[in-house]
Design a protein around this motif. Structure first.
Motif, PDB file in Angstrom:
ATOM      1  N   SER A   1      -5.428   2.766   1.473  1.00 46.94           N
ATOM      2  CA  SER A   1      -6.267   2.978   2.662  1.00 46.94           C
ATOM      3  C   SER A   1      -6.975   1.691   3.064  1.00 46.94           C
ATOM      4  O   SER A   1      -7.086   1.373   4.259  1.00 46.94           O
ATOM      5  CB  SER A   1      -7.287   4.082   2.389  1.00 46.94           C
TER       6      SER A   1
ATOM      7  N   THR B   1      -4.743  -0.570   5.044  1.00 44.54           N
ATOM      8  CA  THR B   1      -4.503  -0.223   6.450  1.00 44.54           C
ATOM      9  C   THR B   1      -5.532  -0.882   7.360  1.00 44.54           C
ATOM     10  O   THR B   1      -5.250  -1.147   8.528  1.00 44.54           O
ATOM     11  CB  THR B   1      -4.520   1.303   6.673  1.00 44.54           C
ATOM     12  N   THR B   2      -6.724  -1.140   6.837  1.00 48.02           N
ATOM     13  CA  THR B   2      -7.736  -1.839   7.636  1.00 48.02           C
ATOM     14  C   THR B   2      -7.610  -3.342   7.483  1.00 48.02           C
ATOM     15  O   THR B   2      -7.767  -4.093   8.444  1.00 48.02           O
ATOM     16  CB  THR B   2      -9.150  -1.398   7.236  1.00 48.02           C
TER      17      THR B   2
ATOM     18  N   SER C   1      -0.724   6.332   4.547  1.00 46.84           N
ATOM     19  CA  SER C   1      -1.280   4.969   4.518  1.00 46.84           C
ATOM     20  C   SER C   1      -0.176   3.939   4.351  1.00 46.84           C
ATOM     21  O   SER C   1      -0.193   2.878   5.003  1.00 46.84           O
ATOM     22  CB  SER C   1      -2.294   4.845   3.381  1.00 46.84           C
TER      23      SER C   1
ATOM     24  N   THR D   1       1.613   3.418   7.537  1.00 42.97           N
ATOM     25  CA  THR D   1       0.803   2.584   8.425  1.00 42.97           C
ATOM     26  C   THR D   1       0.895   1.119   8.032  1.00 42.97           C
ATOM     27  O   THR D   1       1.023   0.232   8.892  1.00 42.97           O
ATOM     28  CB  THR D   1      -0.669   3.041   8.397  1.00 42.97           C
ATOM     29  N   VAL D   2       0.830   0.833   6.730  1.00 43.16           N
ATOM     30  CA  VAL D   2       0.952  -0.550   6.245  1.00 43.16           C
ATOM     31  C   VAL D   2       2.282  -1.153   6.679  1.00 43.16           C
ATOM     32  O   VAL D   2       2.338  -2.300   7.147  1.00 43.16           O
ATOM     33  CB  VAL D   2       0.809  -0.587   4.708  1.00 43.16           C
TER      34      VAL D   2
END
Length: 284
Positions: free
Chosen positions: A50, A53-54, A105, A108-109
């Motif tokens: 997670s 992802t940011t 996650s 998304t990565v």
């Protein structure tokens, strides 16, 4: 880096699926390590995915200011403290929910890094700089190491093919050292001795790592070295993270130490080390 970049993008969803299936198939309350249950271990991996992802977003966000403030000061020896902090602030322990979040996650990565430069660096623990390729390789390695913990504790098989393990050495370890290790290795004993270790594996690019006055750097192969280390990537990483003893790895032939001063490898590894927190239920 191109070959390992392609490899890590290929193996990341494969290892994710295997790890998620392992978590869902076992009792979440069962002990996986001396400190964590299966659910805690899965939650730890989910928080890392997670976070990435940011970290990898075009405009990185601060998801948790309390954790973000601690990250630049982390060293290898204090990783356990920040892991405890993160797990205390993340409360999900349902296996199905954890597995679903991990799969999402990771997807998304992969989306965020499609077409990106794998050598672009991002800030990491201890004010170090890690290439994007190394970030993905680190996530794969987290699942390989902690999947090994869970599988060993519950008696399930957990193979670690060299193709899945190798990117962590090339993209993360060497990639970070080439750029900036920050304060990550601070706190290790050091002296003026220069120690050069040639790392050789059929699955990674030949490289020499040099420790001098407490700092580690990368040299191209061909120069004088003190130690030559032949290794299987999975075995090396299990040793570095305290999962398998050096003697056992050597006896199986998966670590081969030679050179003019092979005993200096131990001094090198006291400085260039990985976190060994969340130790297995019984060490080899």
């Amino acid at each position: 880096m191109s070959d390992q970049w392609a490899a890590v993008r290929e193996v990341l969803p494969v290892v994710t699926a295997r790890f998620a299936d392992l978590v869902e198939a076992n009792d979440p309350a069962a002990p996986a390590t001396a400190e964590w249950t299966v659910a805690d271990t899965a939650a730890h991996v989910v928080t890392i995915a997670s976070l990435y992802t940011t970290l990898l977003a075009p405009e990185p966000e601060v998801a948790d200011p309390v954790i973000a403030a601690r990250i630049p000061t982390v060293t290898v020896d204090t990783v356990a403290d920040i892991n405890t902090l993160v797990l205390g602030r993340f409360h999900e322990r349902n296996p199905a929910a954890l597995a679903a979040t991990l799969r999402s996650s990771v997807a998304t990565v992969l989306d965020l890094t499609t077409g990106t430069d794998p050598e672009r660096t991002v800030p990491w623990l201890g004010a170090s700089r890690v290439p994007v390729g190394g970030v993905l390789a680190h996530l794969v390695n987290e699942m390989l190491i902690h999947g090994w913990d869970i599988a060993r504790a519950v008696g399930a098989p957990w193979p670690i093919p060299a193709r899945e393990a190798a990117p962590f050495f090339d993209l993360f370890i060497v990639g970070m050292i080439r750029n900036d290790v920050g304060s990550l290795f601070d706190g290790a004993p050091s002296n003026d001795r220069r120690i050069a270790v040639a790392f050789r594996s059929r699955h990674t690019k030949p490289v020499t790592l040099v420790l001098h006055r407490g700092r580690v750097s990368v040299e191209e192969p061909g120069g004088p070295v003190d130690v030559r280390l032949g290794f299987d990537p999975a075995a090396l990483h299990l040793v570095l993270f305290g999962r398998v003893g050096r003697t056992r790895a050597a006896l199986t032939g998966k670590l081969r130490v030679t050179g003019r001063r092979p005993w200096l490898l131990f001094e090198f590894l006291r400085a260039v080390r990985m976190p060994t927190n969340a130790a297995p239920l019984s060490e080899d």
